[in-house]
Design a protein around this motif. Structure first.
Motif, PDB file in Angstrom:
ATOM      1  N   ALA A  14       0.832  -1.205   0.000  1.00  0.00           N
ATOM      2  CA  ALA A  14       0.000   0.000   0.000  1.00  0.00           C
ATOM      3  C   ALA A  14       0.866   1.254   0.000  1.00  0.00           C
ATOM      4  CB  ALA A  14      -0.933  -0.013   1.209  1.00  0.00           C
ATOM      5  N   LEU A  15       1.957   1.240   0.750  1.00  0.00           N
ATOM      6  CA  LEU A  15       2.874   2.384   0.745  1.00  0.00           C
ATOM      7  C   LEU A  15       3.460   2.615  -0.643  1.00  0.00           C
ATOM      8  CD1 LEU A  15       4.834   1.942   4.097  1.00  0.00           C
ATOM      9  CD2 LEU A  15       3.434   3.888   3.448  1.00  0.00           C
ATOM     10  N   ALA A  16       3.883   1.561  -1.302  1.00  0.00           N
ATOM     11  CA  ALA A  16       4.457   1.697  -2.640  1.00  0.00           C
ATOM     12  C   ALA A  16       3.417   2.189  -3.641  1.00  0.00           C
ATOM     13  CB  ALA A  16       5.041   0.365  -3.091  1.00  0.00           C
ATOM     14  N   LEU A  21       1.004   6.646  -6.910  1.00  0.00           N
ATOM     15  CA  LEU A  21      -0.143   7.501  -7.226  1.00  0.00           C
ATOM     16  C   LEU A  21       0.159   8.973  -6.940  1.00  0.00           C
ATOM     17  CD1 LEU A  21      -3.277   5.464  -6.070  1.00  0.00           C
ATOM     18  CD2 LEU A  21      -2.630   6.081  -8.391  1.00  0.00           C
ATOM     19  N   CYS A  22       0.826   9.253  -5.828  1.00  0.00           N
ATOM     20  CA  CYS A  22       1.173  10.640  -5.516  1.00  0.00           C
ATOM     21  C   CYS A  22       2.133  11.215  -6.551  1.00  0.00           C
ATOM     22  CB  CYS A  22       1.776  10.740  -4.115  1.00  0.00           C
ATOM     23  SG  CYS A  22       0.544  10.637  -2.814  1.00  0.00           S
ATOM     24  N   ALA A  23       3.086  10.398  -6.991  1.00  0.00           N
ATOM     25  CA  ALA A  23       4.022  10.867  -8.012  1.00  0.00           C
ATOM     26  C   ALA A  23       3.302  11.143  -9.334  1.00  0.00           C
ATOM     27  CB  ALA A  23       5.137   9.845  -8.205  1.00  0.00           C
ATOM     28  N   LEU A  24       2.382  10.250  -9.716  1.00  0.00           N
ATOM     29  CA  LEU A  24       1.609  10.477 -10.938  1.00  0.00           C
ATOM     30  C   LEU A  24       0.733  11.725 -10.831  1.00  0.00           C
ATOM     31  CD1 LEU A  24       0.517   6.850 -11.912  1.00  0.00           C
ATOM     32  CD2 LEU A  24       2.178   8.314 -13.080  1.00  0.00           C
ATOM     33  N   GLY A  25       0.110  11.906  -9.672  1.00  0.00           N
ATOM     34  CA  GLY A  25      -0.708  13.101  -9.461  1.00  0.00           C
ATOM     35  C   GLY A  25       0.122  14.372  -9.531  1.00  0.00           C
ATOM     36  N   TRP A  26       1.290  14.356  -8.921  1.00  0.00           N
ATOM     37  CA  TRP A  26       2.159  15.532  -8.965  1.00  0.00           C
ATOM     38  C   TRP A  26       2.602  15.820 -10.397  1.00  0.00           C
ATOM     39  CZ3 TRP A  26       7.270  15.728 -10.579  1.00  0.00           C
ATOM     40  CH2 TRP A  26       7.898  16.968 -10.422  1.00  0.00           C
ATOM     41  N   TYR A  27       2.947  14.771 -11.130  1.00  0.00           N
ATOM     42  CA  TYR A  27       3.377  14.957 -12.515  1.00  0.00           C
ATOM     43  C   TYR A  27       2.247  15.533 -13.368  1.00  0.00           C
ATOM     44  CZ  TYR A  27       5.271  13.962 -17.130  1.00  0.00           C
ATOM     45  OH  TYR A  27       5.717  14.079 -18.428  1.00  0.00           O
ATOM     46  N   ALA A  43      -8.087  14.522  -7.495  1.00  0.00           N
ATOM     47  CA  ALA A  43      -9.139  13.581  -7.108  1.00  0.00           C
ATOM     48  C   ALA A  43      -8.800  12.144  -7.475  1.00  0.00           C
ATOM     49  CB  ALA A  43     -10.452  13.984  -7.769  1.00  0.00           C
ATOM     50  N   SER A  44      -8.098  11.948  -8.594  1.00  0.00           N
ATOM     51  CA  SER A  44      -7.890  10.576  -9.046  1.00  0.00           C
ATOM     52  C   SER A  44      -6.556   9.979  -8.621  1.00  0.00           C
ATOM     53  CB  SER A  44      -8.009  10.509 -10.569  1.00  0.00           C
ATOM     54  OG  SER A  44      -6.976  11.276 -11.177  1.00  0.00           O
ATOM     55  N   CYS A  45      -5.577  10.810  -8.288  1.00  0.00           N
ATOM     56  CA  CYS A  45      -4.256  10.262  -7.959  1.00  0.00           C
ATOM     57  C   CYS A  45      -3.746  10.691  -6.598  1.00  0.00           C
ATOM     58  CB  CYS A  45      -3.240  10.685  -9.021  1.00  0.00           C
ATOM     59  SG  CYS A  45      -3.477   9.876 -10.600  1.00  0.00           S
ATOM     60  N   THR A  46      -3.711  11.968  -6.324  1.00  0.00           N
ATOM     61  CA  THR A  46      -3.029  12.446  -5.139  1.00  0.00           C
ATOM     62  C   THR A  46      -3.770  12.087  -3.856  1.00  0.00           C
ATOM     63  OG1 THR A  46      -2.175  14.254  -6.479  1.00  0.00           O
ATOM     64  CG2 THR A  46      -1.951  14.466  -4.100  1.00  0.00           C
ATOM     65  N   VAL A  47      -5.062  12.302  -3.787  1.00  0.00           N
ATOM     66  CA  VAL A  47      -5.825  12.000  -2.566  1.00  0.00           C
ATOM     67  C   VAL A  47      -5.860  10.492  -2.297  1.00  0.00           C
ATOM     68  CG1 VAL A  47      -8.085  12.162  -1.475  1.00  0.00           C
ATOM     69  CG2 VAL A  47      -7.142  14.140  -2.677  1.00  0.00           C
ATOM     70  N   PRO A  48      -6.194   9.648  -3.300  1.00  0.00           N
ATOM     71  CA  PRO A  48      -6.136   8.205  -3.023  1.00  0.00           C
ATOM     72  C   PRO A  48      -4.719   7.732  -2.682  1.00  0.00           C
ATOM     73  CG  PRO A  48      -7.399   8.597  -5.010  1.00  0.00           C
ATOM     74  CD  PRO A  48      -6.783   9.898  -4.624  1.00  0.00           C
ATOM     75  N   GLY A  49      -3.715   8.331  -3.308  1.00  0.00           N
ATOM     76  CA  GLY A  49      -2.333   7.968  -2.992  1.00  0.00           C
ATOM     77  C   GLY A  49      -1.982   8.297  -1.553  1.00  0.00           C
ATOM     78  N   ALA A  51      -4.112   8.515   0.904  1.00  0.00           N
ATOM     79  CA  ALA A  51      -4.871   7.588   1.747  1.00  0.00           C
ATOM     80  C   ALA A  51      -4.174   6.225   1.803  1.00  0.00           C
ATOM     81  CB  ALA A  51      -6.295   7.435   1.221  1.00  0.00           C
ATOM     82  N   LEU A  52      -3.627   5.771   0.679  1.00  0.00           N
ATOM     83  CA  LEU A  52      -2.899   4.498   0.674  1.00  0.00           C
ATOM     84  C   LEU A  52      -1.625   4.585   1.508  1.00  0.00           C
ATOM     85  CD1 LEU A  52      -3.212   3.130  -2.972  1.00  0.00           C
ATOM     86  CD2 LEU A  52      -3.980   2.042  -0.880  1.00  0.00           C
ATOM     87  N   ILE A  53      -0.970   5.717   1.485  1.00  0.00           N
ATOM     88  CA  ILE A  53       0.239   5.877   2.298  1.00  0.00           C
ATOM     89  C   ILE A  53      -0.106   5.790   3.780  1.00  0.00           C
ATOM     90  CG2 ILE A  53       1.995   7.551   3.009  1.00  0.00           C
ATOM     91  CD1 ILE A  53       2.216   8.354   0.053  1.00  0.00           C
ATOM     92  N   VAL A  54      -1.193   6.443   4.195  1.00  0.00           N
ATOM     93  CA  VAL A  54      -1.604   6.393   5.602  1.00  0.00           C
ATOM     94  C   VAL A  54      -2.004   4.968   5.987  1.00  0.00           C
ATOM     95  CG1 VAL A  54      -3.357   7.182   7.235  1.00  0.00           C
ATOM     96  CG2 VAL A  54      -2.248   8.824   5.714  1.00  0.00           C
ATOM     97  N   ALA A  55      -2.809   4.320   5.148  1.00  0.00           N
ATOM     98  CA  ALA A  55      -3.238   2.952   5.451  1.00  0.00           C
ATOM     99  C   ALA A  55      -2.041   2.005   5.482  1.00  0.00           C
ATOM    100  CB  ALA A  55      -4.253   2.479   4.417  1.00  0.00           C
ATOM    101  N   GLY A  56      -1.110   2.175   4.546  1.00  0.00           N
ATOM    102  CA  GLY A  56       0.075   1.331   4.536  1.00  0.00           C
ATOM    103  C   GLY A  56       0.921   1.516   5.777  1.00  0.00           C
ATOM    104  N   ALA A  57       1.037   2.764   6.242  1.00  0.00           N
ATOM    105  CA  ALA A  57       1.807   3.012   7.468  1.00  0.00           C
ATOM    106  C   ALA A  57       1.145   2.342   8.664  1.00  0.00           C
ATOM    107  CB  ALA A  57       1.936   4.514   7.697  1.00  0.00           C
TER     108      ALA A  57
END
Length: 133
Positions: A14-16, A21-27, A43-49, A51-57
């Motif tokens: 989930a962290l990866a 997703l965050c990198a794609l959203g930033w790009y 909406a499609s990349c940065t926020v879900p990314g 959320a995945l980072i928090v859940a993965g942590a």
């Protein structure tokens, strides 16, 4: 597979995924000049990314904190014990007692002062219920 390993590896995945997703959203956002055109990337990349980072942590921490599966404990071998008293044999009573007991009744099993009932008329023990003898 132990639960803590499953949590650990799913947290790392989930962290990866969140980082990708965050990198794609930033790009995607970096190539757009107007905020209206940046919103879909948020909406499609940065926020879900995120959320995945928090859940993965959370999963990684839970996998590290939770204990592994319980190990099977071996019971120490006990020395030879005397066999349990048998219910075969004459009924017993304690001196001055009013109840008749089987020899394996827990109320008289380890009492050396227990004696045979003989011809005495006694009530049956409610624990071992010696009747019919």
């Amino acid at each position: 597979m132990p639960t803590s390993r499953i949590l650990l590896w799913s947290g790392l995945a989930a962290l990866a995924g969140g980082a990708v997703l965050c990198a794609l959203g930033w790009y995607g956002i970096s190539g757009e000049r107007f905020a209206e055109r940046q919103l879909p990337y948020l909406a499609s990349c940065t926020v879900p990314g995120a959320a995945l980072i928090v859940a993965g942590a959370v999963f990684v921490v839970a996998g590290a904190v939770l204990p592994g599966p319980p190990r099977e404990r071996r019971r120490p071998t006990a020395p030879e014990e005397d066999p349990a008293p048998s219910s075969d044999g004459p009924l017993l009573r304690v001196p001055g007692g009013t109840l008749a007991h089987r020899p394996d009744c827990p109320l008289v099993a380890d009492k050396p002062e227990a004696v045979a009932v003989g011809g005495a008329s006694l009530a049956p023990c409610p624990v071992c219920e010696p009747w019919p003898p």
